[in-house]
Write a protein that holds these residues in place. Structure first.
Motif: not given
Length: 433
Positions: A360-372, A409-412, A420-424
């Protein structure tokens, strides 16, 4: 009373059309080339489909719009398109099925000249998984009619077992090169047609350093090759290379329609190639490859291939140095397949839910990078493997800084999935029009 059609004057304004083309070209240069290759700009600007419909004004009307209105549409279409030439676009480029290169008719049928009918011949094909179902439906193959490469590398020893009614399968996901010489031996021994799908890997032949990966391809009966992929020739540019010199394509596809292909023309009618293809007409794909080849030469094409291999090797070695990156397998080609393991899952491989959570990790990261809009890379499951990223870089404008950005960016984007959230630390790409 019906409107009279005026025939004394042109039906279109040539000067207006010329002005439109000049202005549209400038928009293309601004939005598509300049911004589309600028690392400070977004790779994509995400909009929901309904929002896009409203922004682009997709409805068709009875009366046409002004030139300026159309130019605004052109600018918006470019702005909201994915920038596939962007140095942080890390997806495999794919432009859809090319029936000329991929139809099975000319590799599964041979003309029986004595009876003037088609008969099915045995065929051995190394095929892409995404094309398999469509190809089988198109040519009417049943299970076992073809032998397809299973996931990863194909083993010649398994061909008999796989040909006994098993459902064919194949993949280009992992980027393995099959032992073509050993496969050709089998095909020669059993009188099988060997077709090699070298859509991606075929370009390695241009590099003296990497061409050994395709040893044996010279024994194939036919080869499909897409220069628009690894060489980044303008899409679409596909080639079908055929050893046969008996006119097989024309005998399989030709209809001899006299309203298109007159045999008594004053020039050599073998130049009328349209009757060799299922769709009859084709764009001049070869012009794009010829222009690029003329511009940078054989050595320039080889450097593109070798640079793509170097991109993948650099990233693979960097991933081994960073916590959280896990290779699916050691890359043989330019495909880099990997998982990003967030902190909460590291060291928990014994957890029964480990793989389902990791998937489930990759789909969430993909969504975040697309919206960002920061970058794009694809993911998918494969066989027993849960979702993993598949990164393919061929763009010659990519630099080491872009590759480092990719890892960072993958790490962020995935760090807070397990802690803990990791700010860019870097500013987000600009979305200025």
């Amino acid at each position: 009373m019906a409107e009279m059609i005026q025939l004394d004057h042109p039906g279109s304004d040539v000067a207006d059309a010329e002005a439109f083309l000049l202005e549209a070209l400038q928009i293309l240069l601004d939005e598509g080339v300049r911004k589309g290759t600028d690392a400070t700009q977004k790779v994509c600007e995400w909009k929901e489909p309904e929002e896009l419909r409203e922004l682009l004004g997709l409805e068709l009307r009875d009366h046409g719009e002004s030139r300026q209105s159309l130019l605004r549409r052109c600018r918006l279409v470019l702005r909201y398109s994915v920038k596939t030439g962007h140095p942080r676009f890390f997806n495999q480029l794919f432009s859809g099925l090319d029936l000329f290169a991929l139809t099975g008719r000319f590799i599964t049928e041979t003309l029986n000249t004595s009876q003037a009918t088609y008969e099915i011949a045995p065929v051995f094909v190394l095929m892409e998984e995404v094309l398999l179902a469509k190809l089988r439906e198109m040519v009417g193959w049943s299970d076992g009619d073809g032998i397809f490469a299973p996931g990863g590398r194909w083993s010649p020893r398994s061909w008999r077992r796989r040909s006994r009614g098993r459902k064919p399968s194949g993949t280009t996901v992992l980027g393995a090169f099959d032992p073509l010489g050993a496969i050709a031996d089998i095909c020669q021994r059993h009188n099988l047609w060997l077709h090699v799908d070298a859509a991606w890997g075929g370009s390695a032949l241009l590099s003296g350093k990497h061409r050994h990966l395709l040893d044996g391809i010279e024994r194939a009966d036919s080869v499909a090759w897409n220069p628009h992929k690894m060489l980044t020739v303008g899409q679409q540019c596909s080639a079908f290379l055929l050893r046969d010199s008996s006119g097989l394509l024309q005998r399989c596809h030709g209809t001899g329609a006299t309203y298109l292909f007159q045999r008594d023309k004053f020039y050599d009618v073998t130049y009328d190639t349209g009757d060799k293809t299922p769709q009859c007409g084709r764009r001049v794909d070869c012009l794009k490859l010829w222009l690029l080849w003329k511009a940078i030469g054989t050595q320039g094409l080889a450097r593109r291939v070798e640079r793509a291999f170097a991109f993948t090797r650099y990233l693979a070695e960097e991933m081994k140095r960073r916590d959280g990156f896990r290779l699916v397998l050691e890359p043989e080609f330019i495909n880099l397949c990997f998982w990003f393991v967030p902190p909460s899952l590291r060291g928990r491989e014994d957890d029964p839910q480990y793989w389902s959570k990791l998937g489930k990790v990759a789909p969430v990261i993909k969504e975040r990078m697309m919206k960002k809009g920061s970058m794009l890379v694809g993911y998918q499951p494969h066989g027993p493997h849960v979702n993993f990223f598949r990164q393919v870089v061929t763009n010659p404008v990519v630099t080491r800084a872009d590759l480092d950005f990719f890892l960072d960016e993958i790490e962020r984007l995935g760090e807070d999935l397990g802690g803990t959230p990791h700010p860019p630390p870097h500013p987000e790409p600009s979305s200025d029009p």
